[in-house]
Design a protein around this motif. Structure first.
Motif, PDB file in Angstrom:
ATOM      1  N   ILE A  94       0.860  -1.172   0.000  1.00 24.14           N
ATOM      2  CA  ILE A  94       0.000   0.000   0.000  1.00 24.14           C
ATOM      3  C   ILE A  94       0.896   1.221   0.000  1.00 24.14           C
ATOM      4  N   ASN A  95       0.642   2.107  -0.913  1.00 25.00           N
ATOM      5  CA  ASN A  95       1.413   3.322  -1.038  1.00 25.00           C
ATOM      6  C   ASN A  95       1.030   4.287   0.077  1.00 25.00           C
ATOM      7  N   ALA A  96       2.010   4.780   0.806  1.00 24.94           N
ATOM      8  CA  ALA A  96       1.749   5.680   1.929  1.00 24.94           C
ATOM      9  C   ALA A  96       1.030   6.938   1.462  1.00 24.94           C
ATOM     10  N   GLU A  97       1.399   7.443   0.310  1.00 27.84           N
ATOM     11  CA  GLU A  97       0.759   8.647  -0.193  1.00 27.84           C
ATOM     12  C   GLU A  97      -0.711   8.377  -0.486  1.00 27.84           C
ATOM     13  N   TYR A  98      -1.014   7.191  -1.053  1.00 24.92           N
ATOM     14  CA  TYR A  98      -2.403   6.838  -1.348  1.00 24.92           C
ATOM     15  C   TYR A  98      -3.232   6.823  -0.079  1.00 24.92           C
ATOM     16  N   MET A  99      -2.706   6.300   0.990  1.00 23.49           N
ATOM     17  CA  MET A  99      -3.452   6.234   2.237  1.00 23.49           C
ATOM     18  C   MET A  99      -3.531   7.593   2.923  1.00 23.49           C
ATOM     19  N   GLY A 100      -2.817   8.570   2.427  1.00 24.20           N
ATOM     20  CA  GLY A 100      -2.921   9.925   2.937  1.00 24.20           C
ATOM     21  C   GLY A 100      -2.007  10.254   4.101  1.00 24.20           C
ATOM     22  N   VAL A 101      -1.268   9.296   4.605  1.00 24.69           N
ATOM     23  CA  VAL A 101      -0.451   9.531   5.783  1.00 24.69           C
ATOM     24  C   VAL A 101       0.583  10.617   5.519  1.00 24.69           C
ATOM     25  N   ALA A 102       1.249  10.571   4.392  1.00 22.16           N
ATOM     26  CA  ALA A 102       2.275  11.571   4.082  1.00 22.16           C
ATOM     27  C   ALA A 102       1.664  12.962   3.948  1.00 22.16           C
ATOM     28  N   ASP A 103       0.423  13.062   3.497  1.00 18.11           N
ATOM     29  CA  ASP A 103      -0.243  14.361   3.402  1.00 18.11           C
ATOM     30  C   ASP A 103      -0.669  14.876   4.777  1.00 18.11           C
ATOM     31  N   PHE A 104      -1.139  13.974   5.627  1.00 17.20           N
ATOM     32  CA  PHE A 104      -1.583  14.387   6.958  1.00 17.20           C
ATOM     33  C   PHE A 104      -0.413  14.800   7.841  1.00 17.20           C
ATOM     34  N   GLU A 105       0.711  14.130   7.681  1.00 19.61           N
ATOM     35  CA  GLU A 105       1.873  14.382   8.519  1.00 19.61           C
ATOM     36  C   GLU A 105       3.129  14.504   7.648  1.00 19.61           C
ATOM     37  N   PRO A 106       3.267  15.628   6.941  1.00 21.04           N
ATOM     38  CA  PRO A 106       4.379  15.774   5.982  1.00 21.04           C
ATOM     39  C   PRO A 106       5.767  15.779   6.627  1.00 21.04           C
ATOM     40  N   ASP A 107       5.865  16.115   7.919  1.00 19.88           N
ATOM     41  CA  ASP A 107       7.171  16.161   8.586  1.00 19.88           C
ATOM     42  C   ASP A 107       7.538  14.847   9.269  1.00 19.88           C
ATOM     43  N   LEU A 108       6.720  13.840   9.088  1.00 18.27           N
ATOM     44  CA  LEU A 108       6.961  12.546   9.705  1.00 18.27           C
ATOM     45  C   LEU A 108       8.210  11.909   9.098  1.00 18.27           C
ATOM     46  N   PRO A 109       9.136  11.435   9.938  1.00 21.65           N
ATOM     47  CA  PRO A 109      10.328  10.785   9.383  1.00 21.65           C
ATOM     48  C   PRO A 109       9.948   9.509   8.632  1.00 21.65           C
ATOM     49  N   PRO A 110      10.651   9.197   7.559  1.00 22.42           N
ATOM     50  CA  PRO A 110      10.338   7.987   6.782  1.00 22.42           C
ATOM     51  C   PRO A 110      10.314   6.709   7.619  1.00 22.42           C
ATOM     52  N   SER A 111      11.120   6.666   8.690  1.00 18.66           N
ATOM     53  CA  SER A 111      11.139   5.475   9.535  1.00 18.66           C
ATOM     54  C   SER A 111       9.818   5.282  10.279  1.00 18.66           C
ATOM     55  N   GLU A 112       9.059   6.330  10.477  1.00 15.94           N
ATOM     56  CA  GLU A 112       7.765   6.250  11.163  1.00 15.94           C
ATOM     57  C   GLU A 112       6.600   6.060  10.192  1.00 15.94           C
ATOM     58  N   LEU A 113       6.798   6.392   8.959  1.00 14.87           N
ATOM     59  CA  LEU A 113       5.715   6.375   7.975  1.00 14.87           C
ATOM     60  C   LEU A 113       5.097   4.986   7.818  1.00 14.87           C
TER      61      LEU A 113
END
Length: 183
Positions: free
Chosen positions: A1-20
């Protein structure tokens, strides 16, 4: 599942990749956590009140939760919508029970195969369509000036499912018979 598709990267743009990955995993899992709790309750409710009302309520709640997910203003809201969707969606088990009750012994395997086939088809087509329709204001010029799709970049992917949900609910309300005797 693409993180961007699920919206997580949009909701939390400063989230470190290790937490995504953890956040995406929790978002996806929240439906199944709710479903694990709700499935038993909806099975018991369908035995007590009948299959039809439980299936109708499940279709209605799925449609509402999908729309709520598409209108998510935050990661927490998206998780809450997926959890609620799982909790209120008793349709998986109840629909299998319904199919077993309406099919005779000869056609039961065919009925279950249709049910599983629809699940499989949806599992393939929905993510593809979702990915195509996600973030329409960024991808497609036509949507760039539509504030609703700018503010809610994951609304358009859920709208086809919402439409199918509305049609399914109306058709089921009209044509779905109760096959199980209420206790």
């Amino acid at each position: 599942i693409n993180a961007e598709y699920m919206g997580v990267a949009d909701f939390e743009p400063d989230l470190p990749p290790s937490e995504l990955g953890y956040r995406v995993g929790f978002l996806v899992s929240s439906f199944f956590i709710g479903n694990a709790i709700g499935a038993v309750l909806w099975g018991a409710a369908s035995d007590r009140f009948g299959r039809r009302p439980v299936l109708l309520l499940g279709m209605f709640s799925t449609t509402c939760c999908l729309l709520g997910f598409g209108l998510s203003p935050s990661y927490e809201w998206a998780c809450a919508m997926r959890f609620t969707w799982g909790l209120l969606s008793g349709n998986i088990g109840v629909s299998k029970t319904y199919v077993s009750e309406i099919c005779d012994e000869k056609s039961q395997a065919k009925g279950m195969a249709y049910l599983s086939g629809q699940w499989g088809l949806g599992s393939v087509l929905a993510p593809a369509l979702g990915g195509l329709l996600a973030q329409p204001a960024k991808k497609y010029g036509f949507f760039a000036n539509i504030e609703l799709f700018v503010k809610f970049p994951y609304l358009l992917p859920v709208l086809p499912a919402v439409g199918i949900g509305i049609i399914s609910f109306v058709m089921s309300y009209i044509f779905l018979d109760e096959k199980q005797k209420k206790k």
